[in-house]
Design a protein around this motif. Structure first.
Motif, PDB file in Angstrom:
ATOM      1  N   ASP A 113       0.756  -1.287  -0.047  1.00  0.00           N
ATOM      2  CA  ASP A 113       0.153   0.057   0.008  1.00  0.00           C
ATOM      3  C   ASP A 113       0.885   1.206  -0.019  1.00  0.00           C
ATOM      4  O   ASP A 113       0.431   2.402  -0.372  1.00  0.00           O
ATOM      5  CB  ASP A 113      -0.735   0.063   1.352  1.00  0.00           C
ATOM      6  N   ALA A 114       2.030   1.225   0.529  1.00  0.00           N
ATOM      7  CA  ALA A 114       2.901   2.229   0.703  1.00  0.00           C
ATOM      8  C   ALA A 114       3.689   2.512  -0.531  1.00  0.00           C
ATOM      9  O   ALA A 114       4.829   3.154  -0.827  1.00  0.00           O
ATOM     10  CB  ALA A 114       3.870   2.163   1.998  1.00  0.00           C
ATOM     11  N   GLY A 115       3.189   1.568  -1.535  1.00  0.00           N
ATOM     12  CA  GLY A 115       4.124   1.563  -2.889  1.00  0.00           C
ATOM     13  C   GLY A 115       5.370   0.739  -3.167  1.00  0.00           C
ATOM     14  O   GLY A 115       6.188   1.107  -4.172  1.00  0.00           O
ATOM     15  N   TRP A 116       5.447  -0.204  -2.224  1.00  0.00           N
ATOM     16  CA  TRP A 116       6.704  -1.102  -2.441  1.00  0.00           C
ATOM     17  C   TRP A 116       6.286  -2.383  -2.977  1.00  0.00           C
ATOM     18  O   TRP A 116       5.443  -2.812  -3.200  1.00  0.00           O
ATOM     19  CB  TRP A 116       7.293  -1.433  -0.950  1.00  0.00           C
ATOM     20  N   GLU A 117       7.441  -2.761  -3.625  1.00  0.00           N
ATOM     21  CA  GLU A 117       7.251  -4.318  -4.261  1.00  0.00           C
ATOM     22  C   GLU A 117       7.946  -5.093  -3.154  1.00  0.00           C
ATOM     23  O   GLU A 117       8.966  -5.085  -2.715  1.00  0.00           O
ATOM     24  CB  GLU A 117       8.422  -4.434  -5.379  1.00  0.00           C
ATOM     25  N   VAL A 118       7.283  -6.198  -2.908  1.00  0.00           N
ATOM     26  CA  VAL A 118       7.662  -6.936  -1.660  1.00  0.00           C
ATOM     27  C   VAL A 118       7.860  -8.504  -2.193  1.00  0.00           C
ATOM     28  O   VAL A 118       7.066  -8.958  -2.840  1.00  0.00           O
ATOM     29  CB  VAL A 118       6.422  -7.037  -0.712  1.00  0.00           C
ATOM     30  N   ARG A 119       8.961  -8.934  -1.489  1.00  0.00           N
ATOM     31  CA  ARG A 119       9.265 -10.278  -1.676  1.00  0.00           C
ATOM     32  C   ARG A 119       9.008 -10.994  -0.540  1.00  0.00           C
ATOM     33  O   ARG A 119       9.653 -10.628   0.619  1.00  0.00           O
ATOM     34  CB  ARG A 119      10.533 -10.719  -2.308  1.00  0.00           C
ATOM     35  N   ALA A 120       8.003 -11.758  -0.215  1.00  0.00           N
ATOM     36  CA  ALA A 120       7.809 -12.546   0.979  1.00  0.00           C
ATOM     37  C   ALA A 120       8.379 -13.833   0.929  1.00  0.00           C
ATOM     38  O   ALA A 120       8.268 -14.881   0.122  1.00  0.00           O
ATOM     39  CB  ALA A 120       6.432 -12.797   1.217  1.00  0.00           C
ATOM     40  N   ALA A 121       9.518 -13.807   1.655  1.00  0.00           N
ATOM     41  CA  ALA A 121      10.533 -15.022   1.779  1.00  0.00           C
ATOM     42  C   ALA A 121      10.062 -16.193   2.395  1.00  0.00           C
ATOM     43  O   ALA A 121      10.875 -17.232   2.705  1.00  0.00           O
ATOM     44  CB  ALA A 121      11.810 -14.563   2.202  1.00  0.00           C
ATOM     45  N   GLY A 122       9.039 -16.057   3.129  1.00  0.00           N
ATOM     46  CA  GLY A 122       8.480 -17.171   4.084  1.00  0.00           C
ATOM     47  C   GLY A 122       8.821 -17.151   5.390  1.00  0.00           C
ATOM     48  O   GLY A 122       9.294 -16.019   5.853  1.00  0.00           O
ATOM     49  N   ILE A 123       9.060 -18.391   6.083  1.00  0.00           N
ATOM     50  CA  ILE A 123       9.328 -18.405   7.395  1.00  0.00           C
ATOM     51  C   ILE A 123      10.437 -18.917   7.663  1.00  0.00           C
ATOM     52  O   ILE A 123      10.860 -20.326   7.262  1.00  0.00           O
ATOM     53  CB  ILE A 123       7.994 -19.123   8.074  1.00  0.00           C
ATOM     54  N   SER A 124      11.424 -18.640   8.658  1.00  0.00           N
ATOM     55  CA  SER A 124      12.610 -19.085   8.956  1.00  0.00           C
ATOM     56  C   SER A 124      12.518 -19.873  10.166  1.00  0.00           C
ATOM     57  O   SER A 124      11.901 -19.463  11.141  1.00  0.00           O
ATOM     58  CB  SER A 124      13.927 -18.323   8.965  1.00  0.00           C
ATOM     59  N   ALA A 125      12.949 -21.017  10.305  1.00  0.00           N
ATOM     60  CA  ALA A 125      12.971 -21.836  11.698  1.00  0.00           C
ATOM     61  C   ALA A 125      13.913 -21.126  12.655  1.00  0.00           C
ATOM     62  O   ALA A 125      14.680 -20.175  12.264  1.00  0.00           O
ATOM     63  CB  ALA A 125      13.782 -23.172  11.084  1.00  0.00           C
ATOM     64  N   ASP A 126      13.588 -21.444  13.878  1.00  0.00           N
ATOM     65  CA  ASP A 126      14.409 -20.831  14.777  1.00  0.00           C
ATOM     66  C   ASP A 126      15.746 -21.456  15.077  1.00  0.00           C
ATOM     67  O   ASP A 126      16.179 -21.905  15.895  1.00  0.00           O
ATOM     68  CB  ASP A 126      13.680 -20.987  16.316  1.00  0.00           C
TER      69      ASP A 126
END
Ligand SMILES: Nc1nc2c(c(=O)[nH]1)N[C@H]1C(S)=C(S)[C@@H](COP(=O)(O)OP(=O)(O)OC[C@H]3O[C@@H](n4cnc5c(N)ncnc54)[C@H](O)[C@@H]3O)O[C@H]1N2
Ligand code: MOO
Length: 434
Positions: free
Chosen positions: A230-243
């Motif tokens: 919404d703020a105008g960014w292109e986003v790559r969601a890289a998922g969830i990293s383990a702890d």
């Protein structure tokens, strides 16, 4: 820099601003077609390549006349109609030319009389081409018509060469409609900044994935991705990293590996959630405290634990990095209070409005020395009166349902621990921007 900071909200906000301040000049520009330019930031002033309207034209369906002739004597005879989209022939003295809205005003004419102000109040049949042109058709005109009536003068909206849109404008439909009317097919806009999002936690699973014992679904990736988009960014969601420090480091290194051929990492911001407070498995803090990122606490609730710095990974360009806390409301409040102001400065994102409102019920137990952001529903007051605000849910930072029903955050200042019904408080509006 102190590697384990304690900061006020203002201090950390300034640190985030400083971290991102190099962003706008480094973004570069690209030209995009108008329809793709909505929400983008105009890179340079747009000067009007032509005037609007480009020529004098009629504002009404009616007759183009010489105003002075109507007052002077016998009504004019009818000239041939002026077709739209064509050069208008000179209006001979003593004549009135049927003209449609938007058609070019003939030279010699200085006013338009709407057809309903004449007698008869509708066009003779020849005007629509239903009969041959009839030079003897007679129409009675009003006698007092001011010069300029219903004429849209060339340049009366904007003159050729004037600034139509200013650099830095976040382009909306109205701006783009203006550019289109000026005949401009594409606009130079700032390249969209790119963000990499990484959630952390062994307990966190993607929405749609089955949950094992003790697991919850990942809210933060969606929440932060949508806020950034919404703020105008292109986003790559890289998922969830383990702890695990190793798994987290590997995920970051993989995502930030130089883009083939360019020698540069492709992100302007890396944003993580979770893994930064005082637990035994705080992967983000453990993995990055020796890599240019500082971790500490900001005097706010929610959103206290924070990390920020210029991330230095071998082989990748130093990249602005922010670590938000894992609780979803903490991540949201961190975005609104710490990151959005920097984005407003840099990218023309409209800042959230702060309003004053009367508390509908008392609030208590706000932590001393911290700014508290309480979720609330704000109802604007009528006729100049202050609006009313009612807290929803409670102060805890896992209450996503209450967040989803809120349209405001009550900002309880660091020096205040309680307030009563009827007291005036400040609130940040988090609904649609005006
Ligand atoms: N001993 C202390 N414990 C905690 C403190 C403290 O000062 N001392 N601070 C608390 C505060 S305040 C916050 S906020 C959290 C921040 O913790 P982290 O940033 O390390 O986040 P996690 O521990 O990984 O997770 C916190 C909470 O959020 C849930 N979570 C995490 N990621 C997601 C996600 N993507 N979507 C939905 N929910 C998520 C996670 O399951 C935890 O419940 O630390 C407190 N503890
Ligand atoms: O700061 Mo935490 O964000 O209170 O829950």
């Amino acid at each position: 820099m102190d590697h384990s900071f304690r900061r006020t909200v203002g201090e950390h906000r300034d640190a985030v601003r400083a971290l991102l301040s190099a962003l706008a000049p480094a973004l570069g520009t690209e030209t995009v077609p108008l329809a793709a330019a909505a929400g983008r930031i105009l890179a340079a002033d747009l000067r009007a390549p032509r005037s609007l309207p480009p020529f004098d034209n009629s504002q009404m369906d009616g007759y183009a006349v010489r105003a002075a002739e109507l007052a002077a004597g016998p009504g004019p005879t009818l000239a041939r109609p002026i077709p739209a989209g064509a050069d208008a022939p000179f209006l001979e003295p003593g004549t009135a030319a049927p003209i449609m809205t938007g058609a070019m005003l003939p030279r010699g004419a200085d006013a338009v009389v709407p057809v309903e102000a004449t007698d008869p109040p509708s066009f003779p049949a020849f005007v629509a081409g239903d009969a041959p042109y009839d030079a003897d058709a007679r129409v009675a005109f009003p006698s007092a018509v001011p010069a300029g009536q219903f004429v849209r003068a060339a340049g009366s909206d904007i003159a050729a060469g004037a600034t139509a849109l200013r650099a830095g404008t976040r382009l909306r439909a109205t701006h783009l409609g203006l550019a289109a009317a000026l005949g401009v097919a594409g606009l130079g806009v700032l390249r969209r900044p790119r963000a990499l999002l990484l959630s952390t936690g062994d307990e966190v699973a993607a929405p749609g994935a089955p949950l094992g014992p003790g697991q919850i679904h990942d809210a933060n990736t969606t929440l932060l991705a949508v806020l950034l988009a919404d703020a105008g960014w292109e986003v790559r969601a890289a998922g969830i990293s383990a702890d695990s420090v190793g798994a987290f480091g590997d995920a970051l290194a993989r995502e930030l590996a130089p883009v083939a051929g360019s020698g540069e990492a492709g992100y302007d911001l890396v944003l993580t959630s979770g893994g930064i407070s005082k637990g035994a498995f705080e992967v983000v803090r453990l993995a990055l405290c020796a890599r240019g990122v500082d971790f500490g606490s900001v005097a706010m609730q929610p959103g206290g634990p924070q990390g920020a710095g210029l991330l230095e990974l071998p082989g990748a360009r130093p990249t602005p990095f922010l670590a938000f806390p894992g609780n979803p409301v903490s991540s949201f409040v961190s975005f609104e209070l710490l990151l959005r102001p920097a984005l407003s400065d840099l990218l023309g994102l409209p800042p959230r409005r702060v309003v004053e409102a009367r508390l509908a019920e008392g609030i208590g137990a706000s932590p001393a020395g911290k700014l508290q952001a309480l979720r609330a529903v704000f109802s604007p007051g009528g006729a100049g009166g202050a609006g009313e605000i009612r807290p929803v849910g409670g102060p805890a930072s896992h209450l996503l349902h209450a967040l989803a029903s809120a349209n405001a955050l009550i900002l309880v200042p660091a020096g205040t621990t309680a307030a009563s019904a009827g007291d005036t408080v400040e609130a940040l509006l988090i609904g649609e921007n005006p």
